[in-house]
Design an enzyme around this catalytic site. Structure first.
Site, PDB file in Angstrom:
ATOM      1  CB  ALA A  71       3.427   1.959  -3.044  1.00 43.46           C
ATOM      2  CB  THR A  72       4.922   6.455  -0.213  1.00 39.31           C
ATOM      3  OG1 THR A  72       5.578   6.520  -1.485  1.00 39.31           O
ATOM      4  CG2 THR A  72       5.779   7.150   0.828  1.00 39.31           C
ATOM      5  CG  ASN A 151      11.954   2.021  -8.882  1.00 44.01           C
ATOM      6  OD1 ASN A 151      12.386   1.205  -8.068  1.00 44.01           O
ATOM      7  ND2 ASN A 151      12.303   3.293  -8.862  1.00 44.01           N
ATOM      8  CD  GLN A 179       7.659   0.303 -11.247  1.00 43.43           C
ATOM      9  OE1 GLN A 179       7.197  -0.088 -12.328  1.00 43.43           O
ATOM     10  NE2 GLN A 179       7.707   1.577 -10.923  1.00 43.43           N
ATOM     11  N   GLY A 200      -1.527   2.111  -6.897  1.00 43.28           N
ATOM     12  CA  GLY A 200      -2.517   2.229  -7.970  1.00 43.28           C
ATOM     13  C   GLY A 200      -1.965   2.829  -9.252  1.00 43.28           C
ATOM     14  CG  HIS A 201       0.789   6.367  -9.334  1.00 41.82           C
ATOM     15  ND1 HIS A 201       1.900   6.777 -10.032  1.00 41.82           N
ATOM     16  CD2 HIS A 201       1.173   6.269  -8.046  1.00 41.82           C
ATOM     17  CE1 HIS A 201       2.901   6.930  -9.182  1.00 41.82           C
ATOM     18  NE2 HIS A 201       2.491   6.629  -7.976  1.00 41.82           N
ATOM     19  CB  THR A 239     -13.404   9.232   5.417  1.00 34.91           C
ATOM     20  OG1 THR A 239     -13.838   9.801   6.656  1.00 34.91           O
ATOM     21  CG2 THR A 239     -14.593   8.703   4.645  1.00 34.91           C
ATOM     22  CB  CYS A 325      15.892   7.976 -11.788  1.00 34.29           C
ATOM     23  SG  CYS A 325      16.007   7.344 -13.446  1.00 34.29           S
TER      24      CYS A 325
HETATM   25  C1  LIG Z   1       6.067   4.201  -7.413  1.00 36.43           C
HETATM   26  C2  LIG Z   1       6.717   3.257  -6.484  1.00 36.43           C
HETATM   27  C3  LIG Z   1       6.505   3.348  -5.100  1.00 36.43           C
HETATM   28  C4  LIG Z   1       5.692   4.459  -4.470  1.00 36.43           C
HETATM   29  O1  LIG Z   1       4.332   4.412  -4.809  1.00 36.43           O
HETATM   30  P1  LIG Z   1       3.378   5.652  -4.531  1.00 36.43           P
HETATM   31  O2  LIG Z   1       1.997   5.086  -4.718  1.00 36.43           O
HETATM   32  O3  LIG Z   1       3.728   6.691  -5.539  1.00 36.43           O
HETATM   33  O4  LIG Z   1       3.605   6.106  -3.124  1.00 36.43           O
HETATM   34  C5  LIG Z   1       7.133   2.430  -4.303  1.00 36.43           C
HETATM   35  N1  LIG Z   1       7.914   1.472  -4.815  1.00 36.43           N
HETATM   36  C6  LIG Z   1       8.131   1.343  -6.122  1.00 36.43           C
HETATM   37  C7  LIG Z   1       9.008   0.244  -6.637  1.00 36.43           C
HETATM   38  C8  LIG Z   1       7.541   2.237  -7.009  1.00 36.43           C
HETATM   39  O5  LIG Z   1       7.782   2.119  -8.310  1.00 36.43           O
END
Ligand SMILES: *Cc1c(COP(=O)(O)O)cnc(C)c1O
Length: 391
Positions: A71-72, A151, A179, A200-201, A239, A325
């Site tokens: 997401a970053t 989050n 989230q 994803g995570h 890739t 946090c």
């Molecule tokens: C974890 C998170 C991100 C970042 O995601 P990554 O895949 O770890 O880069 C961004 N925004 C929110 C609200 C998150 O909880």
């Protein structure tokens, strides 16, 4: 000794069902999805299926989804890529003070390039008011970025209303939905979303993969931040990791099909946990909105008990504290601070993150442990006795 994980907003366990569909893409179907032969075609077919699965959970079309390394990376491209593409005409960005660091830092980087950024303060219960967004919009406003679910406090933001306001003023609307995916209903059309980013995570896929939805009608254009081949419409060159994307696709599918069942289960566990805590401990405060929140999160302040001390009193329990946090510093949470929570209560805040694999037994063990530890720590604290005497 038990080891209980209640930190599902920091990251989640990879679901074995997600890992299972990824495995063939390491040693068997390992082709480069850009290659012009059978290994490549098979890899590419898997990638396109994953794109379809990811699109479905937000009501998008597969062609409007791009895979990123998390997401970053997706958020940086959304915000900075948008600003650099359109910035000559409009140079104002609206966001909130309680966004994830990847949004705040992207905005900060843009301020150094001459962009003007407004950081909206939330209400005391952590809501970003649509009216407040609207009042900031001028003919210079290019983009608004407001997260769907926070989050730290689990608060659900009124993104449909904010999206609607943005659309009616011709402002591009990005939402960080890391989230929110699979926890609340999101539909990029109905919610008037121009760009949406996810990770994803946070949804039981591995770390290192994420995605962005970019509206094609009205069409949003972005300037790339990294350069290389033509992968992912040149916005995320390099890739593409087929196994990770396959995992993300499957994770989205599972979140989608199991949303109601899992939410009901987590709600029930969370309610029992919350009732136990509030019945057995005095001076506990819930941070964030009491109703407009996902059941996966409880953020509570235990007056007079430092979050760090409480965590040390129960080393078998994984949670996050209001002071730790963010990053590795012991800075008090900027989210709670922006809401106007007192410094004292911020330092006593604990975030409990329930997930798909949390059992009621685990949650109730933690609730009891918290009640015991809070009582013990308060009995040893001269400050708590003094403050409660004043109250
Ligand atoms: C974890 C998170 C991100 C970042 O995601 P990554 O895949 O770890 O880069 C961004 N925004 C929110 C609200 C998150 O909880």
């Amino acid at each position: 000794m038990r080891n209980i994980y209640l930190d599902n907003q920091a990251t989640t366990q990879c679901d074995p069902r997600v890992l299972e569909v990824m495995l063939p893409y390491f040693c068997e179907i390992y082709g480069n999805p850009s290659s012009d032969h059978d290994f490549g075609y098979q890899a590419n077919a898997a990638l396109e299926k994953a794109r379809e699965q990811t699109a479905q959970i937000i009501g998008a079309q597969a062609k409007d989804i791009l895979f990123a390394s998390g997401a970053t990376a997706a958020v940086n491209t959304a915000i900075i890529g948008c600003a650099r593409f359109y910035g000559k005409k409009r140079n104002h960005i609206i966001t909130s003070a309680i966004e994830h660091k990847c949004v705040l830092e992207s905005c900060k980087a843009l301020q150094e390039e001459g962009f003007e950024v407004s950081y909206l303060k939330p209400t005391i219960d952590g809501i970003i008011e649509p009216g407040a967004v609207e009042r900031l919009i001028s003919d210079k406003t290019l983009l608004a970025s407001v997260m769907a679910v926070n989050n730290e406090i689990g608060t659900i933001q009124p993104i449909r209303e904010i999206g609607n306001i943005c659309r009616s003023h011709g402002v591009i609307f990005h939402t960080d939905a890391a989230q929110a995916i699979g926890k609340i209903d999101i539909d990029v059309e109905k919610d008037n979303i121009s760009m949406l980013t996810l990770s994803g995570h946070k949804i039981y896929a591995p770390k290192g993969v994420g995605a962005i939805y970019i509206s094609s009608s009205p069409k949003i254009k972005l300037r790339p931040l990294i350069f290389g081949g033509g992968q992912e419409r040149q916005l995320f060159p390099g890739t593409t990791s087929v196994p990770l994307c396959v995992g993300l696709g499957r994770a989205c599918e599972l979140m989608h099909t199991e949303m109601h069942e899992v939410n009901d289960n987590i709600s029930r566990i969370k309610s029992r946990f919350f009732d136990y805590i509030t019945k057995n401990i005095e001076q506990v405060y819930l941070n964030g909105h009491k109703d407009k929140r996902v059941p996966h999160n409880l953020n509570m302040s235990f007056a007079g008990v430092e979050g760090e001390s409480l965590m040390m009193a129960m080393p078998e329990v994984a949670v996050s504290s209001g002071s730790a946090c963010t990053s590795d510093t012991l800075e008090p949470s900027y989210v709670l601070k922006a809401m106007g929570i007192s410094e004292d209560l911020i330092h006593t805040a604990i975030r409990f993150g329930f997930g798909r694999f949390t059992t009621e037994d685990e949650a109730m063990y933690v609730a009891q442990k918290i009640a015991e530890s809070v009582k013990k720590l308060r009995s040893m604290s001269p400050i708590y006795k003094r403050s409660s005497a004043i109250v």
